[in-house]
Design a protein around this motif. Structure first.
Motif, mmCIF file in Angstrom:
data_model
loop_
_atom_site.group_PDB
_atom_site.id
_atom_site.type_symbol
_atom_site.label_atom_id
_atom_site.label_comp_id
_atom_site.label_asym_id
_atom_site.label_seq_id
_atom_site.Cartn_x
_atom_site.Cartn_y
_atom_site.Cartn_z
ATOM 1 N N ILE A 178 101.809 57.979 20.099
ATOM 2 C CA ILE A 178 101.201 57.137 19.071
ATOM 3 C C ILE A 178 101.079 57.880 17.741
ATOM 4 N N GLN A 179 100.693 59.146 17.809
ATOM 5 C CA GLN A 179 100.478 59.912 16.586
ATOM 6 C C GLN A 179 101.775 60.072 15.794
ATOM 7 N N THR A 186 98.688 49.703 16.753
ATOM 8 C CA THR A 186 98.859 50.337 18.055
ATOM 9 C C THR A 186 98.323 49.504 19.205
ATOM 10 N N SER A 218 98.910 58.100 23.829
ATOM 11 C CA SER A 218 98.344 58.997 22.826
ATOM 12 C C SER A 218 98.608 60.456 23.213
ATOM 13 N N ILE A 228 97.515 51.147 22.809
ATOM 14 C CA ILE A 228 97.562 52.412 23.534
ATOM 15 C C ILE A 228 97.607 52.153 25.037
#
Length: 272
Positions: free
Chosen positions: A22-23, A38, A14, A40
């Motif tokens: 991730i974004q 996702t 992240s 993470i």
């Protein structure tokens, strides 16, 4: 769109600044018309100026995330980004086999071997490089290293088109089906020429070089755009070509953010 969309899974870190990781993957999945999921692997402390630190997620929590979505929702394509440690890489590799993700299974699998941020900040521990080579690459449908990552993984210094081919050959020896050697960092070339190879063919994908410093998240966005198009059932060469077109427009529409390097932007897709 009506009905349930195709799905894509990103296994990555992240980015608190929202530009990469991730974004960026989720933004790209959405823009390409697939449902993003996702797992993470790490939480980074970062902004437009760089990465100030990161904390790994326990390996069993990472694998539990993968199993949870794969066993209930299903995964049409998957990718990795920042994996942080050999322990996480080895755990992820075993879990992919369990849920049927990878080049020898039904679900395509893209490995973006993230080793450092664009600022030069380390995102991968030293012992994890070998785990990427031996655990992830043999399972990969496609790997997408930039030139710095090529050097770290193979020792090949890419300086021109010929050495780009040598790098592709060296990377394919680790077992992936395809390799995409990205040429964006090869500033001696007036174009950004990426090279896709499966060992029998070499496909050059030229693109316009845009004069902008704002390229944060570019590698993540390209890999996730390719993954999205694999989820949409394109073959690898066509998915890579679509991903290349997507990232070129994202770089052209990148924007400043904070006091440092801004992100590439998929917002252009919302205008069409």
């Amino acid at each position: 769109m009506s009905g349930t969309p195709r799905t894509a899974l990103t296994i990555a870190g992240s980015d608190s600044g929202g530009g990469a990781g991730i974004q960026a993957d989720l933004r790209t999945f959405f823009a390409c018309g697939v449902h993003g999921m996702t797992a993470i692997t790490a939480v980074t402390v970062q902004n437009s100026l760089g990465v100030q630190g990161f904390t790994e997620i326990p390996a069993d929590v990472v694998t539990a995330q993968i199993k949870s979505v794969a066993e209930d929702i299903g995964v049409h394509a998957a990718k990795t980004g920042m994996l942080a440690s050999a322990e996480i890489i080895e755990a992820v590799a075993g879990t992919l086999d369990e849920v049927g993700i990878g080049r020898h299974a039904v679900t395509p699998f893209v490995v973006d071997p993230v080793a450092a941020s664009m600022h030069g900040d380390a995102l991968l521990r030293d012992e994890a490089l070998e785990a990427i080579r031996t655990q992830l690459f043999p399972r990969a449908t496609l790997i997408t290293p930039n030139l710095d990552e090529v050097r770290l993984l193979t020792g090949v210094e890419v300086t021109d088109r010929e050495s780009q081919r040598h790098a592709a050959d060296a990377l394919l020896e680790f077992g992936s089906q395809y390799v995409l050697v990205k040429g964006g960092h090869l500033y001696t070339d007036p174009q950004c020429v990426d090279l896709l190879s499966d060992g029998t063919q070499y496909i050059e994908l030229p693109g316009h070089r845009h004069d902008t410093p704002h390229t944060h998240g570019g590698g993540d966005t390209l890999a996730s755009a390719i993954t999205a198009h694999l989820a949409l059932e394109l073959g690898v060469p066509d998915a890579v070509a679509e991903g290349k077109r997507f990232i070129e427009r994202c770089v052209a529409e990148s924007y400043p953010l904070g006091a440092g390097i801004g992100p590439v932007s998929p917002f252009w897709r919302l205008q069409h």
